[in-house]
Design a protein around this motif. Structure first.
Motif, short mmCIF file in Angstrom:
data_model
loop_
_atom_site.label_atom_id
_atom_site.label_comp_id
_atom_site.label_asym_id
_atom_site.label_seq_id
_atom_site.Cartn_x
_atom_site.Cartn_y
_atom_site.Cartn_z
N GLY A 20 37.31 32.09 45.66
CA GLY A 20 37.95 31.65 44.41
C GLY A 20 39.39 31.30 44.65
N ASP A 21 40.02 30.74 43.63
CA ASP A 21 41.46 30.48 43.67
C ASP A 21 41.86 29.51 44.78
OD1 ASP A 21 42.60 32.64 41.57
OD2 ASP A 21 40.89 33.43 42.64
N LEU A 22 41.20 28.37 44.78
CA LEU A 22 41.56 27.33 45.75
C LEU A 22 42.90 26.69 45.38
CD1 LEU A 22 38.07 25.59 46.15
CD2 LEU A 22 39.09 27.33 47.62
N HIS A 23 43.19 26.64 44.07
CA HIS A 23 44.50 26.13 43.58
C HIS A 23 44.88 24.80 44.24
CE1 HIS A 23 45.77 29.50 41.00
NE2 HIS A 23 45.08 30.24 41.83
N VAL A 24 44.01 23.82 44.16
CA VAL A 24 44.31 22.51 44.76
C VAL A 24 45.48 21.87 44.02
CG1 VAL A 24 43.42 20.17 45.10
CG2 VAL A 24 41.95 22.15 45.57
N GLY A 50 36.62 29.94 40.32
CA GLY A 50 37.67 29.53 39.38
C GLY A 50 39.06 29.38 39.97
N ASP A 51 40.00 28.86 39.14
CA ASP A 51 41.32 28.42 39.60
C ASP A 51 41.12 27.46 40.78
OD1 ASP A 51 42.59 29.85 37.66
OD2 ASP A 51 43.62 31.24 39.00
N LEU A 52 40.30 26.48 40.53
CA LEU A 52 39.97 25.52 41.58
C LEU A 52 41.12 24.53 41.74
CD1 LEU A 52 36.24 25.11 40.56
CD2 LEU A 52 37.29 26.77 42.10
N ASN A 81 41.63 30.12 34.60
CA ASN A 81 42.68 29.81 33.62
C ASN A 81 43.56 28.64 34.07
OD1 ASN A 81 43.40 31.84 35.58
ND2 ASN A 81 45.35 32.13 34.52
N HIS A 82 43.81 28.53 35.36
CA HIS A 82 44.64 27.41 35.84
C HIS A 82 43.99 26.06 35.56
CE1 HIS A 82 48.08 29.14 38.22
NE2 HIS A 82 47.42 30.21 37.83
N ASP A 83 42.67 26.02 35.55
CA ASP A 83 41.95 24.76 35.30
C ASP A 83 42.05 24.35 33.83
OD1 ASP A 83 41.04 24.70 38.04
OD2 ASP A 83 39.67 26.31 37.47
N LEU A 169 32.15 34.85 38.13
CA LEU A 169 33.18 34.91 37.08
C LEU A 169 34.53 34.51 37.66
CD1 LEU A 169 32.33 38.49 35.73
CD2 LEU A 169 31.82 36.34 34.54
N HIS A 170 35.51 34.27 36.77
CA HIS A 170 36.88 34.16 37.26
C HIS A 170 37.62 35.48 37.02
CE1 HIS A 170 40.62 32.58 38.60
NE2 HIS A 170 41.21 32.77 37.44
N TYR A 171 37.59 35.97 35.78
CA TYR A 171 38.24 37.23 35.44
C TYR A 171 37.39 38.42 35.90
CZ TYR A 171 41.49 34.60 32.51
OH TYR A 171 42.46 33.73 32.06
N GLY A 210 37.45 36.08 40.89
CA GLY A 210 38.70 35.74 41.54
C GLY A 210 39.85 36.24 40.68
N HIS A 211 40.91 35.43 40.56
CA HIS A 211 42.03 35.63 39.64
C HIS A 211 43.04 36.67 40.09
CE1 HIS A 211 44.24 35.16 35.95
NE2 HIS A 211 44.04 36.39 35.57
N ALA A 212 42.57 37.84 40.56
CA ALA A 212 43.50 38.92 40.92
C ALA A 212 43.92 38.76 42.39
CB ALA A 212 42.84 40.28 40.69
N HIS A 213 44.92 37.90 42.60
CA HIS A 213 45.32 37.56 43.97
C HIS A 213 45.79 38.78 44.76
CE1 HIS A 213 46.19 33.00 43.19
NE2 HIS A 213 45.20 33.43 42.44
N SER A 214 46.39 39.75 44.03
CA SER A 214 46.93 40.93 44.73
C SER A 214 46.00 42.12 44.64
CB SER A 214 48.30 41.31 44.14
OG SER A 214 49.20 40.24 44.28
FE LIG Z 1 44.39 32.16 40.86
#
Ligand SMILES: [Fe+2]
Ligand SMILES: [Fe+2]
Length: 248
Positions: A20-24, A50-52, A81-83, A169-171, A210-214
């Motif tokens: 998850g969280d590719l954040h392109v 998510g957060d693609l 959410n970023h999407d 899921l994302h969250y 994904g979502h929780a990067h830390s």
């Molecule tokens: Fe993210």
């Protein structure tokens, strides 16, 4: 649990890759083309949590869609959410759908006998302190958004008759995989509603978010279903890996 790419496949299972969280970003040049080609050699299905994109811009989604041409296995995914940031998640979804991604937002898919259910999910907190619909209309609308997202998850799970199911899921549906994030923001990283819903269905082999990067990689729902936080920074920290692999 995550497998190393050279682990022999368990007979009768499907090898699933997840990240998850590719954040392109809109200036990225083929950020994931090689990765998708590699994943296609090592797995049979890819799940994107998510957060693609960074801001949900059309240009970002198009860059990802182009890189996805290198992916030769089925892809399921959810938006994050970023999407949604640019206010056009349906446009991001359309571009990714055209690129062949089976987006989960209340739908369910069956691939090679394995069910895939899920959706973006939403926030709201955990346990006794989960936000409830009391007081101002804004609070009630917020809680209703969490309930609505959870209903989509429930609908998608109900559609499946498969013996083995993966929830995307994302969250986060549990607080356990958020360890490492500031405790003050746990309620904004997911909701226990989703975990409770998942536990009402048989056959869920694992939940990916994904979502929780830390956050941390691994946890369980109250009912014991394994939950994996496959946000890219988490995989990088824990395994120095670009994606997680599972035999389902
Ligand atoms: Fe993210
Ligand atoms: Fe996110």
């Amino acid at each position: 649990m995550s497998l190393s790419p050279d682990a022999p496949p368990s007979p009768g299972t499907l090898r699933l890759a997840a990240v998850g969280d590719l954040h392109v970003g809109e200036t990225a040049q083929h950020p994931y083309r090689e990765l998708f080609a590699r994943i296609s050699q090592e797995a049979e299905v890819l799940a994107l949590c998510g957060d693609l994109t960074n801001f949900g811009k059309t240009a970002e989604a198009e860059i990802l869609a182009e890189d996805l041409q290198a992916c030769r296995i089925p892809v399921v995914g959810v938006l994050g959410n970023h999407d949604y940031e640019c206010g056009q998640p349906q446009e991001v979804a359309r571009i990714l759908h055209q690129a062949g991604v089976k987006l989960l937002d209340g739908e369910a898919y069956e691939i090679e006998g394995i069910g895939f259910a899920g959706g973006k999910g939403f926030i709201g907190g955990y346990g006794r302190n989960m936000l409830s619909a009391f007081g101002e209309p804004a609070i009630k609308a917020f809680v209703q958004a969490a309930v609505d997202e959870n209903l989509k998850l429930e609908t998608s799970l109900r559609m499946l008759k498969t013996a083995r199911t993966v929830v995307v899921l994302h969250y986060s549906p549990i607080a356990e995989t958020l360890e490492g994030e500031p405790p003050e923001i746990f309620p904004f990283l997911g909701s226990a509603r989703m975990g409770e819903t998942i536990d009402r269905f048989d056959g869920v082999r694992c939940v990916l978010h994904g979502h929780a990067h830390s956050g941390v990689y691994e946890g369980r729902t109250p009912g014991g279903v394994p939950v994996y936080n496959v946000a890219r920074p988490v995989l990088k920290r824990r395994f120095d890996a670009e994606f997680a692999l599972f035999d389902i």
